[in-house]
Design a protein around this motif. Structure first.
Motif, PDB file in Angstrom:
ATOM      1  N   THR A  29     -18.071  -2.292  -2.586  1.00  0.00           N
ATOM      2  CA  THR A  29     -17.553  -0.675  -2.329  1.00  0.00           C
ATOM      3  C   THR A  29     -16.164  -0.638  -2.250  1.00  0.00           C
ATOM      4  N   THR A  30     -15.420   0.348  -2.490  1.00  0.00           N
ATOM      5  CA  THR A  30     -14.370   0.829  -2.003  1.00  0.00           C
ATOM      6  C   THR A  30     -14.262   1.493  -1.023  1.00  0.00           C
ATOM      7  N   ILE A  31     -15.232   2.468  -0.506  1.00  0.00           N
ATOM      8  CA  ILE A  31     -15.317   3.301   0.357  1.00  0.00           C
ATOM      9  C   ILE A  31     -16.863   3.475   1.030  1.00  0.00           C
ATOM     10  N   ASP A  32     -16.841   3.183   2.178  1.00  0.00           N
ATOM     11  CA  ASP A  32     -18.234   3.320   2.765  1.00  0.00           C
ATOM     12  C   ASP A  32     -18.674   4.970   2.825  1.00  0.00           C
ATOM     13  N   SER A  33     -19.841   5.245   2.145  1.00  0.00           N
ATOM     14  CA  SER A  33     -20.316   6.211   1.664  1.00  0.00           C
ATOM     15  C   SER A  33     -20.964   7.075   3.072  1.00  0.00           C
ATOM     16  N   ASP A  34     -21.243   6.239   4.226  1.00  0.00           N
ATOM     17  CA  ASP A  34     -21.595   6.762   5.131  1.00  0.00           C
ATOM     18  C   ASP A  34     -20.646   7.517   6.147  1.00  0.00           C
ATOM     19  N   THR A  35     -19.628   6.606   6.187  1.00  0.00           N
ATOM     20  CA  THR A  35     -18.386   7.106   7.226  1.00  0.00           C
ATOM     21  C   THR A  35     -17.175   7.333   6.509  1.00  0.00           C
ATOM     22  N   GLY A  36     -17.118   7.184   5.388  1.00  0.00           N
ATOM     23  CA  GLY A  36     -15.727   7.749   4.617  1.00  0.00           C
ATOM     24  C   GLY A  36     -14.711   6.418   4.663  1.00  0.00           C
ATOM     25  N   GLN A  37     -15.020   5.429   5.251  1.00  0.00           N
ATOM     26  CA  GLN A  37     -13.722   4.645   5.652  1.00  0.00           C
ATOM     27  C   GLN A  37     -13.565   3.887   4.626  1.00  0.00           C
ATOM     28  N   ARG A  38     -12.104   3.618   4.332  1.00  0.00           N
ATOM     29  CA  ARG A  38     -11.645   2.897   3.062  1.00  0.00           C
ATOM     30  C   ARG A  38     -11.667   1.521   3.354  1.00  0.00           C
ATOM     31  N   SER A  39     -11.593   0.880   2.139  1.00  0.00           N
ATOM     32  CA  SER A  39     -11.371  -0.612   2.213  1.00  0.00           C
ATOM     33  C   SER A  39      -9.815  -0.888   2.626  1.00  0.00           C
ATOM     34  N   PRO A  40      -9.615  -1.877   3.068  1.00  0.00           N
ATOM     35  CA  PRO A  40      -8.171  -2.293   3.659  1.00  0.00           C
ATOM     36  C   PRO A  40      -7.142  -2.238   2.685  1.00  0.00           C
ATOM     37  N   GLN A  41      -7.526  -2.361   1.442  1.00  0.00           N
ATOM     38  CA  GLN A  41      -6.537  -2.505   0.557  1.00  0.00           C
ATOM     39  C   GLN A  41      -5.727  -0.898   0.164  1.00  0.00           C
ATOM     40  N   TYR A  42      -6.449   0.169   0.491  1.00  0.00           N
ATOM     41  CA  TYR A  42      -5.895   1.337   0.401  1.00  0.00           C
ATOM     42  C   TYR A  42      -4.785   1.527   1.615  1.00  0.00           C
ATOM     43  N   THR A  43      -4.823   0.789   2.671  1.00  0.00           N
ATOM     44  CA  THR A  43      -3.863   1.014   3.579  1.00  0.00           C
ATOM     45  C   THR A  43      -2.586   0.259   3.119  1.00  0.00           C
ATOM     46  N   ILE A  44      -2.803  -1.198   2.653  1.00  0.00           N
ATOM     47  CA  ILE A  44      -1.859  -1.786   2.101  1.00  0.00           C
ATOM     48  C   ILE A  44      -0.978  -0.926   1.133  1.00  0.00           C
ATOM     49  N   LEU A  45      -1.740  -0.389   0.164  1.00  0.00           N
ATOM     50  CA  LEU A  45      -0.906   0.319  -0.876  1.00  0.00           C
ATOM     51  C   LEU A  45      -0.415   1.564  -0.202  1.00  0.00           C
ATOM     52  N   ALA A  46      -1.080   2.293   0.855  1.00  0.00           N
ATOM     53  CA  ALA A  46      -0.176   3.305   1.340  1.00  0.00           C
ATOM     54  C   ALA A  46       0.819   3.044   1.944  1.00  0.00           C
ATOM     55  N   ASP A  47       1.000   1.947   2.726  1.00  0.00           N
ATOM     56  CA  ASP A  47       2.181   1.415   3.570  1.00  0.00           C
ATOM     57  C   ASP A  47       3.262   0.889   2.482  1.00  0.00           C
ATOM     58  N   PHE A  48       2.942   0.565   1.289  1.00  0.00           N
ATOM     59  CA  PHE A  48       3.837   0.050   0.315  1.00  0.00           C
ATOM     60  C   PHE A  48       4.614   1.217  -0.295  1.00  0.00           C
ATOM     61  N   LEU A  49       3.527   2.231  -0.471  1.00  0.00           N
ATOM     62  CA  LEU A  49       4.347   3.533  -1.256  1.00  0.00           C
ATOM     63  C   LEU A  49       5.324   4.453   0.003  1.00  0.00           C
ATOM     64  N   ALA A  50       4.748   4.193   1.180  1.00  0.00           N
ATOM     65  CA  ALA A  50       5.646   4.788   2.225  1.00  0.00           C
ATOM     66  C   ALA A  50       6.931   4.190   2.181  1.00  0.00           C
ATOM     67  N   ASP A  51       7.058   2.857   2.137  1.00  0.00           N
ATOM     68  CA  ASP A  51       8.218   2.095   2.275  1.00  0.00           C
ATOM     69  C   ASP A  51       9.288   2.344   0.968  1.00  0.00           C
ATOM     70  N   LEU A  52       8.620   2.480  -0.105  1.00  0.00           N
ATOM     71  CA  LEU A  52       9.254   2.839  -1.021  1.00  0.00           C
ATOM     72  C   LEU A  52       9.823   4.175  -1.105  1.00  0.00           C
ATOM     73  N   SER A  53       9.190   4.898  -0.819  1.00  0.00           N
ATOM     74  CA  SER A  53       9.675   6.519  -0.541  1.00  0.00           C
ATOM     75  C   SER A  53      10.882   6.394   0.281  1.00  0.00           C
ATOM     76  N   GLU A  54      10.840   5.818   1.470  1.00  0.00           N
ATOM     77  CA  GLU A  54      11.776   5.789   2.300  1.00  0.00           C
ATOM     78  C   GLU A  54      13.100   5.348   1.688  1.00  0.00           C
ATOM     79  N   GLN A  55      12.728   4.496   0.602  1.00  0.00           N
ATOM     80  CA  GLN A  55      14.007   3.815   0.006  1.00  0.00           C
ATOM     81  C   GLN A  55      14.557   4.632  -1.181  1.00  0.00           C
ATOM     82  N   ASN A  56      14.242   5.821  -1.518  1.00  0.00           N
ATOM     83  CA  ASN A  56      13.833   6.895  -2.628  1.00  0.00           C
ATOM     84  C   ASN A  56      13.757   6.134  -4.125  1.00  0.00           C
ATOM     85  N   ILE A  57      12.837   5.101  -3.963  1.00  0.00           N
ATOM     86  CA  ILE A  57      12.259   4.227  -5.214  1.00  0.00           C
ATOM     87  C   ILE A  57      11.307   5.122  -5.676  1.00  0.00           C
TER      88      ILE A  57
END
Length: 407
Positions: free
Chosen positions: A236-264
């Motif tokens: 699964t990508t999300i725990d249906s009981d707790t709503g917890q996301r798989s770690p890959q979402y955090t990796i992607l979110a951090d990547f997007l945040a870094d690029l946003s700071e660089q105005n990419i």
């Protein structure tokens, strides 16, 4: 003494000849020395070292636009598409690459290329899947990947420099390199995959498979592979009981945040899986998680809304619903097999991303206003095409639902 001198001289001459031959033929597509048609323009061995080559080649190419993803993007998004308007574009997508590898390589290229202002990234549902039990396990820090020495961003010291020098040298001075060079010469004109100077992988081997085995072999092999990898693994990508996301979402979110700071600018897109791929997910009980994955991706994008947008090309269209010419040895117009679409469909994706408008009613710019409409459309699509899916299974003489039990 004279004998030793002659021995060392001859050895140096042989090494020089081997390295010169390997540099000129460049079988792995590392250096892109002068290209001579019929001798070294096609590089069949390039796929054998793709994660090595693209780690170094990406920064050296100094792209203004970077394409990121797995094999779907590598084989379908051409860096020389007209919409790029002569902009330098490098396709750093790699087969089997997960989210961390994709973003690590991309960061390394971005860090080395101040002029890079746009990233096009294919996001794949399978890359976000984890075993459900993982959500209840204690969270531990993952070991550092073994490829980090290739990336100066992560390994700037002497250890990293020596590792990179050793790896690059092996491409020039090794016997494996020489054998690959010889094979490259003899395979010019053959129907083989070859990665070009801007990272695009021309999947010509599909033509050879179609010619000898037909479209059935490609569809059966891919559907069976997907079934083996997904069935009874409680993914699964999300725990249906707790709503917890798989770690890959955090990796992607951090990547997007870094690029946003660089105005990419970042353009994420969900690939156009063939309808048979979507039906297999449904048969495996994964449709609701697939839809939830889209919702969570949108949340991640909304957190970085200034420079990020998300497109979905997996919805209803004449393209993903292309009929499979069962029993034929000819290629489909838009697909090689259920998971990989052809570059002409990739062209339509690039047109939509460039213009911000769906080309040929293909693709949806995902926002909070349309996500529920997209969800309803996906359920309707599966319902409307279920008879076609069952007919395809029967005509291919496979029964996906019982595949695992029979093996």
């Amino acid at each position: 003494m004279a004998y030793l001198n002659r021995f060392f001289f001859c050895t140096l001459v042989i090494i020089a000849i081997v390295s010169a031959a390997n540099w000129f033929i460049d079988p792995f597509g590392m250096y892109w020395s002068p290209v001579v048609a019929g001798i070294n323009s096609t590089k069949p061995a390039s796929g054998d070292r793709v994660r090595i080559i693209k780690a170094y080649r990406g920064p050296e190419f100094t792209p203004q636009v970077l394409i990121v993803g797995n094999s779907r993007a590598e084989m379908a998004l051409h860096p020389e598409h007209a919409s790029f308007d002569n902009t330098r574009v490098y396709n750093q997508a790699m087969p089997g690459a997960g989210i961390r590898l994709q973003t690590d390589y991309a960061r390394n290229t971005i860090d080395s290329t101040p002029g890079l202002k746009r990233v096009i990234m294919s996001v794949d549902y399978l890359d976000f899947l984890v075993r459900r039990a993982r959500f209840s396990e204690p969270q531990t820090e993952e070991a550092a990947p073994n490829y980090l020495f290739r990336l100066p961003l992560y390994k700037p010291g002497w250890t990293g420099r020596m590792g990179r020098l050793r790896e690059k040298s092996a491409l020039l001075f090794s016997l494996d390199g020489l054998i690959a060079s010889v094979r490259t010469i003899f395979q010019q004109g053959a129907a083989v995959n070859s990665i070009g100077p801007s990272g695009f992988n021309d999947p010509a081997s599909y033509v050879n498979i179609l010619r000898h085995e037909g479209i059935n072999a490609l569809f059966i092999q891919k559907l069976q592979e997907l079934d083996r990898n997904l069935r009874n693994r409680d993914l699964t990508t999300i725990d249906s009981d707790t709503g917890q996301r798989s770690p890959q979402y955090t990796i992607l979110a951090d990547f997007l945040a870094d690029l946003s700071e660089q105005n990419i600018q970042v353009q994420l897109f969900i690939s156009p899986y063939h309808i048979s791929y979507l039906h297999l997910l449904d048969d495996l009980g994964m449709t609701e998680d697939f839809i939830a994955w889209k919702h969570e991706l949108l949340k991640v994008v909304e957190e970085n809304r200034a420079n990020v947008n998300l497109w979905d090309f997996s919805g209803p269209s004449n393209f993903i619903q292309e009929p499979v010419p069962v029993g034929s040895n000819r290629a489909m117009q838009w697909y090689w097999e259920p998971a990989h679409y052809r570059s002409n469909l990739g062209d339509k994706i690039l047109e939509s991303l460039a213009t911000g408008k769906a080309t040929s009613e293909f693709g949806t710019h995902l926002t909070k206003d349309v996500i529920e409409v997209v969800t309803d459309a996906h359920h309707s699509l599966l319902s409307d095409t279920r008879d076609d899916w069952q007919a395809l299974q029967q005509s291919l003489d496979i029964h996906i639902a019982r595949l695992s039990e029979s093996q």
